[in-house]
Design a protein around this motif. Structure first.
Motif, PDB file in Angstrom:
ATOM      1  N   LEU A  17       0.830  -1.206   0.000  1.00  0.00           N
ATOM      2  CA  LEU A  17       0.000   0.000   0.000  1.00  0.00           C
ATOM      3  C   LEU A  17       0.863   1.254   0.000  1.00  0.00           C
ATOM      4  N   ARG A  18       1.912   1.261   0.813  1.00  0.00           N
ATOM      5  CA  ARG A  18       2.754   2.464   0.853  1.00  0.00           C
ATOM      6  C   ARG A  18       3.506   2.653  -0.457  1.00  0.00           C
ATOM      7  N   GLN A  19       3.998   1.568  -1.032  1.00  0.00           N
ATOM      8  CA  GLN A  19       4.700   1.693  -2.313  1.00  0.00           C
ATOM      9  C   GLN A  19       3.769   2.215  -3.397  1.00  0.00           C
ATOM     10  N   ALA A  20       2.531   1.702  -3.422  1.00  0.00           N
ATOM     11  CA  ALA A  20       1.557   2.169  -4.408  1.00  0.00           C
ATOM     12  C   ALA A  20       1.174   3.618  -4.143  1.00  0.00           C
ATOM     13  N   ALA A  21       1.086   3.994  -2.869  1.00  0.00           N
ATOM     14  CA  ALA A  21       0.752   5.374  -2.513  1.00  0.00           C
ATOM     15  C   ALA A  21       1.846   6.333  -2.963  1.00  0.00           C
ATOM     16  N   LEU A  22       3.089   5.980  -2.728  1.00  0.00           N
ATOM     17  CA  LEU A  22       4.196   6.837  -3.136  1.00  0.00           C
ATOM     18  C   LEU A  22       4.195   7.041  -4.651  1.00  0.00           C
ATOM     19  N   ALA A  23       3.837   5.995  -5.386  1.00  0.00           N
ATOM     20  CA  ALA A  23       3.769   6.107  -6.847  1.00  0.00           C
ATOM     21  C   ALA A  23       2.669   7.064  -7.286  1.00  0.00           C
ATOM     22  N   GLN A  24       1.675   7.274  -6.419  1.00  0.00           N
ATOM     23  CA  GLN A  24       0.576   8.196  -6.697  1.00  0.00           C
ATOM     24  C   GLN A  24       0.790   9.546  -5.997  1.00  0.00           C
ATOM     25  N   GLU A  25       2.023   9.803  -5.566  1.00  0.00           N
ATOM     26  CA  GLU A  25       2.377  11.035  -4.851  1.00  0.00           C
ATOM     27  C   GLU A  25       1.503  11.219  -3.617  1.00  0.00           C
ATOM     28  N   ALA A  26       1.300  10.126  -2.904  1.00  0.00           N
ATOM     29  CA  ALA A  26       0.528  10.118  -1.660  1.00  0.00           C
ATOM     30  C   ALA A  26       1.307   9.302  -0.639  1.00  0.00           C
ATOM     31  N   ASP A  27       0.648   8.958   0.465  1.00  0.00           N
ATOM     32  CA  ASP A  27       1.303   8.154   1.500  1.00  0.00           C
ATOM     33  C   ASP A  27       0.221   7.592   2.406  1.00  0.00           C
ATOM     34  N   LEU A  28       0.627   6.847   3.421  1.00  0.00           N
ATOM     35  CA  LEU A  28      -0.279   6.357   4.442  1.00  0.00           C
ATOM     36  C   LEU A  28      -0.167   7.288   5.645  1.00  0.00           C
ATOM     37  N   HIS A  68      -9.808  -3.264  16.759  1.00  0.00           N
ATOM     38  CA  HIS A  68      -9.429  -3.508  15.382  1.00  0.00           C
ATOM     39  C   HIS A  68      -8.632  -4.811  15.349  1.00  0.00           C
ATOM     40  N   ASP A  69      -9.352  -5.896  15.649  1.00  0.00           N
ATOM     41  CA  ASP A  69      -8.715  -7.206  15.680  1.00  0.00           C
ATOM     42  C   ASP A  69      -9.014  -8.005  14.425  1.00  0.00           C
ATOM     43  N   GLU A  70     -10.247  -7.888  13.905  1.00  0.00           N
ATOM     44  CA  GLU A  70     -10.602  -8.634  12.692  1.00  0.00           C
ATOM     45  C   GLU A  70     -10.294  -7.822  11.425  1.00  0.00           C
ATOM     46  N   HIS A  71     -10.054  -6.514  11.605  1.00  0.00           N
ATOM     47  CA  HIS A  71      -9.701  -5.679  10.462  1.00  0.00           C
ATOM     48  C   HIS A  71      -8.700  -4.618  10.883  1.00  0.00           C
ATOM     49  N   TYR A  72      -8.058  -4.012   9.903  1.00  0.00           N
ATOM     50  CA  TYR A  72      -7.172  -2.878  10.151  1.00  0.00           C
ATOM     51  C   TYR A  72      -7.646  -1.719   9.272  1.00  0.00           C
ATOM     52  N   HIS A  73      -7.508  -0.528   9.829  1.00  0.00           N
ATOM     53  CA  HIS A  73      -8.003   0.695   9.195  1.00  0.00           C
ATOM     54  C   HIS A  73      -6.810   1.499   8.696  1.00  0.00           C
ATOM     55  N   VAL A  74      -6.927   2.010   7.481  1.00  0.00           N
ATOM     56  CA  VAL A  74      -5.853   2.834   6.926  1.00  0.00           C
ATOM     57  C   VAL A  74      -6.423   4.167   6.465  1.00  0.00           C
ATOM     58  N   ASP A  75      -5.840   5.251   6.956  1.00  0.00           N
ATOM     59  CA  ASP A  75      -6.120   6.590   6.453  1.00  0.00           C
ATOM     60  C   ASP A  75      -4.995   6.940   5.491  1.00  0.00           C
ATOM     61  N   PHE A  76      -5.356   7.361   4.286  1.00  0.00           N
ATOM     62  CA  PHE A  76      -4.369   7.718   3.283  1.00  0.00           C
ATOM     63  C   PHE A  76      -4.113   9.220   3.277  1.00  0.00           C
ATOM     64  N   ALA A  77      -2.866   9.596   3.093  1.00  0.00           N
ATOM     65  CA  ALA A  77      -2.471  11.003   3.072  1.00  0.00           C
ATOM     66  C   ALA A  77      -2.673  11.543   1.658  1.00  0.00           C
ATOM     67  N   VAL A  78      -3.917  11.864   1.349  1.00  0.00           N
ATOM     68  CA  VAL A  78      -4.292  12.468   0.076  1.00  0.00           C
ATOM     69  C   VAL A  78      -4.816  13.869   0.392  1.00  0.00           C
ATOM     70  N   PRO A  79      -4.307  14.914  -0.245  1.00  0.00           N
ATOM     71  CA  PRO A  79      -4.723  16.275   0.102  1.00  0.00           C
ATOM     72  C   PRO A  79      -6.212  16.518  -0.148  1.00  0.00           C
ATOM     73  N   CYS A  80      -6.858  17.152   0.811  1.00  0.00           N
ATOM     74  CA  CYS A  80      -8.253  17.541   0.690  1.00  0.00           C
ATOM     75  C   CYS A  80      -8.365  19.060   0.804  1.00  0.00           C
ATOM     76  N   GLN A  81      -9.378  19.617   0.183  1.00  0.00           N
ATOM     77  CA  GLN A  81      -9.657  21.021   0.339  1.00  0.00           C
ATOM     78  C   GLN A  81     -10.230  21.271   1.734  1.00  0.00           C
ATOM     79  N   PRO A  82     -10.002  22.456   2.307  1.00  0.00           N
ATOM     80  CA  PRO A  82     -10.562  22.753   3.654  1.00  0.00           C
ATOM     81  C   PRO A  82     -12.081  22.638   3.649  1.00  0.00           C
TER      82      PRO A  82
END
Length: 208
Positions: free
Chosen positions: A146-157, A194-208
């Motif tokens: 996920l992080r490698q794919a995010a970096l390729a999209q100029e984003a991050d976790l 969060h035992d049966e699942h894990y939650h990921v917030d992606f660092a994608v810029p949002c407008q205020p």
């Protein structure tokens, strides 16, 4: 995914324009519920959707024996998404734990209305639920992909939420050093386990 989404606000108070629905399934992944997908609960920011699907594509090549399942994502236009406190900007995704069955092979957790499509499953402190056990190496590889794919999209976790009891086992995997260095994990206990699942917030810029 020609059109680009635009998110506004924050994960706990926001909205989304041009949400994209994640693919229902692929060669090595599937949605947690066809019913939930048809109800419109698997929409994400276009960049997040690309990251998720690109990560699965990378994993199909690196560990083709593992099947992954994603859970709740968000609504097409974002906004309040009960029972979640976040998931409002299309930049949050739940992923179900990759598991091994009694035979040691990749398996899928039972998902049906009786167990709230998997969300009512409870693993013990060792990551076991009946004949199933969490595949921590597969989990670590997914976070890395996920992080490698995010970096390729100029984003991050931005944040990963997983039951804190499982962090030692996760960090003991071959990817542990990378995860410790590059990912931010919630260290306190979240409002729901969060035992049966894990939650990921992606660092994608949002407008205020």
């Amino acid at each position: 995914m020609a059109a680009q989404s635009q998110c506004h606000g924050r994960v706990a108070s926001g909205r989304l324009e041009g949400g994209v629905q994640l693919a229902a399934k692929g060669v090595n992944f599937s949605s947690y519920s066809a019913l939930a997908a048809s109800a419109g609960r698997t929409y994400a920011h276009s960049r997040v959707a690309r990251i998720v699907e690109d990560a699965y594509a990378a994993l199909a090549a690196s560990r083709p024996e593992t099947h992954y399942v994603y859970g709740e994502v968000g609504l097409k236009n974002g906004g309040p998404f009960k029972p979640h406190k976040t998931h409002q900007t299309g930049t949050s995704v739940d992923f179900f734990m990759p598991v091994l069955g009694a035979d040691g092979q990749s398996a899928m957790l039972p998902s049906n209305p009786l167990n709230r499509f998997g969300y009512d499953i409870e693993f013990d402190a060792q990551g076991r639920y009946g004949a199933y056990r969490i595949d921590f190496a597969a989990l670590a590889d997914h976070l890395h992909a996920l992080r490698q794919a995010a970096l390729a999209q100029e984003a991050d976790l931005a944040l990963v939420i997983v039951d804190p009891r499982y962090l030692p086992q996760l960090m003991a995997t071959p990817r542990g050093a990378y995860l410790r260095q590059h990912l931010r994990f919630m260290k306190s206990s979240p409002w729901v386990r969060h035992d049966e699942h894990y939650h990921v917030d992606f660092a994608v810029p949002c407008q205020p």
